[in-house]
Each structure stands twice: as structure tokens, then as C-alpha cells.
Design a protein around this motif. Structure first.
Motif, mmCIF file in Angstrom:
data_model
loop_
_atom_site.group_PDB
_atom_site.id
_atom_site.type_symbol
_atom_site.label_atom_id
_atom_site.label_comp_id
_atom_site.label_asym_id
_atom_site.label_seq_id
_atom_site.Cartn_x
_atom_site.Cartn_y
_atom_site.Cartn_z
ATOM 1 N N ASP A 108 0.820 -1.209 0.000
ATOM 2 C CA ASP A 108 0.000 0.000 0.000
ATOM 3 C C ASP A 108 0.857 1.264 0.000
ATOM 4 O OD1 ASP A 108 -2.422 -1.212 -0.175
ATOM 5 O OD2 ASP A 108 -2.864 -1.177 1.959
ATOM 6 N N THR A 109 1.984 1.236 0.713
ATOM 7 C CA THR A 109 2.869 2.394 0.724
ATOM 8 C C THR A 109 3.447 2.642 -0.663
ATOM 9 O OG1 THR A 109 3.462 1.921 3.017
ATOM 10 C CG2 THR A 109 4.902 3.399 1.793
ATOM 11 N N TYR A 155 2.249 1.366 -3.733
ATOM 12 C CA TYR A 155 1.322 1.422 -4.859
ATOM 13 C C TYR A 155 0.108 2.318 -4.649
ATOM 14 C CZ TYR A 155 3.980 -2.570 -6.526
ATOM 15 O OH TYR A 155 4.990 -3.384 -6.942
ATOM 16 N N LEU A 156 -0.184 2.707 -3.414
ATOM 17 C CA LEU A 156 -1.384 3.505 -3.172
ATOM 18 C C LEU A 156 -1.076 4.800 -2.451
ATOM 19 C CD1 LEU A 156 -4.446 3.880 -3.242
ATOM 20 C CD2 LEU A 156 -4.593 2.555 -1.118
ATOM 21 N N THR A 157 -0.654 4.707 -1.201
ATOM 22 C CA THR A 157 -0.456 5.914 -0.402
ATOM 23 C C THR A 157 0.627 6.799 -0.989
ATOM 24 O OG1 THR A 157 -0.981 4.553 1.526
ATOM 25 C CG2 THR A 157 -0.130 6.768 1.929
ATOM 26 N N HIS A 168 -9.154 7.503 2.479
ATOM 27 C CA HIS A 168 -7.851 7.344 3.107
ATOM 28 C C HIS A 168 -7.062 8.629 3.249
ATOM 29 C CE1 HIS A 168 -8.303 3.073 3.150
ATOM 30 N NE2 HIS A 168 -8.479 3.021 1.843
ATOM 31 N N PHE A 220 -0.077 1.796 8.878
ATOM 32 C CA PHE A 220 -0.741 2.549 7.807
ATOM 33 C C PHE A 220 -0.933 3.982 8.296
ATOM 34 C CE2 PHE A 220 -4.020 3.533 4.636
ATOM 35 C CZ PHE A 220 -3.423 2.959 3.527
ATOM 36 N N HIS A 261 -2.762 0.259 -10.182
ATOM 37 C CA HIS A 261 -1.367 -0.147 -10.224
ATOM 38 C C HIS A 261 -0.662 0.423 -11.436
ATOM 39 C CE1 HIS A 261 -1.236 -2.994 -6.838
ATOM 40 N NE2 HIS A 261 -2.523 -3.133 -7.093
#
Length: 219
Positions: free
Chosen positions: A38-39, A41-43, A75, A148, A210
Motif C-alpha cells: 500500500d505504501t 502502490y497507493l499511499t 484514506h 498505515f 497499479h
């Protein structure tokens, strides 16, 4: 006022030392508290996009990971100041992990301060309150949600809101209690961990997330 005993001071010092020993290594470039997917690819990419907009003086409006208005993202809230948008670099995998660590440490510190204040509001002394907050910061639940950044960002302000309730209902300090309750709940809401809609439909966009994340990190 009764002075704290030496044993109490030593126990508090041990608790503080344990908290520092647990979190301080994550300020180093050799360790990361949340180097998982998540770090990367997302956040990270999402925070990178927001941070670039802030540095350019542009209001970020679009959440490109779900192709919705940014205020629908559960988020992140772009106007929450303690994500340090414009100050931290989120625009590579390594930078995102290190920036996340800084955000986590900042919010663990905020959590410790607000927890100290909450324990004080229940009638405990200052030394005992500091020790209790240090222990709370090292509990498995606290450490787990620190993986997270948006979770620990919300939890950091929960003691402040709880203290507001304590002062309202037990101390009858209506103005101060209402102020603390409003400040705590608004901070929890503004940092972004607010699930306004079901996250299940968003899984349909996983491939696009992604692909676009990779493009953001390479750009």
C-alpha cells in the motif's frame, strides 16, 4: 502536592525509553515501519500527486486512483496539515516509505501528548500520565495501526475527543470539553479516514490503480 516516588520515576523513564527504542529506528533510512504494497502502490503515489499540487499552488481535486473527486477518498484529506504535503517527498518507492515513517512518528508523538492529557483529566499525576501514555504508544494495537499512516493519524486525536467527553460529563467544564471534543473529532475526520461509501466497488479499478501508480513513480 505529593512528589512522585523514585520508583515511579524510574518506571516512567523505562516506559519512555521503550517507546523511543521501538519507534526511533524508523527515522533511519535503513528501516521502515510500513514498506509493504500500500505504501508503494497507493499511499505514496496518491500523496505524491497531492504534494506536487500543493507545491505548485494548485488545489488537488481529483483522486486519480478511483477517478472520483478527492473528498470521496476514504484514506486521505488533502488539507490535513500533519501529512506535511509540500514538505515530504513521496514520489519514489524509497521516499514514500521514509516519508510514511516520518508521518507515523509525528502522529505517535501527537498520540502520546493527547493520551497524557486524557490521563491527566482523569485525576492522575503528570509523571504517571506520561508513563501511561508511553505504555499506550507501545501497545500492540498502537504499533499495528502505525503500519498505515492514515490509521495512526486518526487514532492520534481520539484521546483528545475522549478527554472532551470526560471534561463535559465528569468535570462539568462545558466550554473546554466542547472545544476538545470538537477539535478531536474534526481532526479525526479531516485527516481522511472516513468511509463515506463502500470500498467494494473500488476493487474494479485495481488494475488501473497499479498502472497509474507506476506511471506516477516513474515520472
Amino acid at each position: 502536592m505529593k512528589r512522585p516516588e523514585l520508583t515511579q520515576i524510574l518506571l516512567v523513564a523505562a516506559a519512555l525509553g521503550g517507546a523511543i527504542a521501538l519507534y526511533a529506528p524508523y527515522l533511519s533510512a535503513h528501516w521502515s515501519i510500513s514498506p509493504f504494497g500500500d505504501t508503494i502502490y497507493l499511499t505514496g503515489p496518491l500523496f505524491c500527486d497531492i504534494s506536487r499540487s500543493v507545491m505548485a499552488g494548485v488545489s488537488p481535486l481529483m483522486n486519480w486512483s478511483t477517478f472520483e473527486a478527492l473528498n470521496y477518498n476514504p484514506h486521505v484529506a488533502p488539507y490535513y496539515p500533519f501529512y506535511l504535503f509540500g514538505w515530504l517527498d513521496f514520489c519514489s518507492a524509497t521516499a514514500a516509505a521514509q516519508a510514511t515513517d516520518i508521518i507515523v512518528i509525528v502522529h505517535v508523538a501527537i498520540f502520546s501528548i493527547t493520551m497524557t492529557s486524557l490521563i491527566r483529566a482523569t485525576g492522575a499525576g503528570l509523571v504517571a500520565s506520561i508513563g501511561g501514555a508511553a505504555i499506550a504508544a507501545t501497545l500492540p494495537n498502537t504499533y499495528t495501526i502505525s503500519n498505515f499512516p492514515t490509521f495512526i493519524a486518526a487514532a492520534a486525536w481520539l484521546p483528545l475527543a475522549t478527554e472532551g467527553l470526560v471534561r463535559l460529563y465528569y468535570h462539568r467544564q462545558f466550554a473546554l470539553g466542547a472545544l476538545l471534543l470538537a477539535a478531536g473529532t474534526s481532526a479525526m475526520a479531516r485527516q481522511g479516514i472516513q468511509h463515506r461509501r463502500s470500498t467494494r466497488p473500488r476493487r474494479l479499478f485495481a488494475p488501473a490503480v497499479h498502472i497509474r501508480c507506476g506511471a506516477r513513480f516513474q515520472g
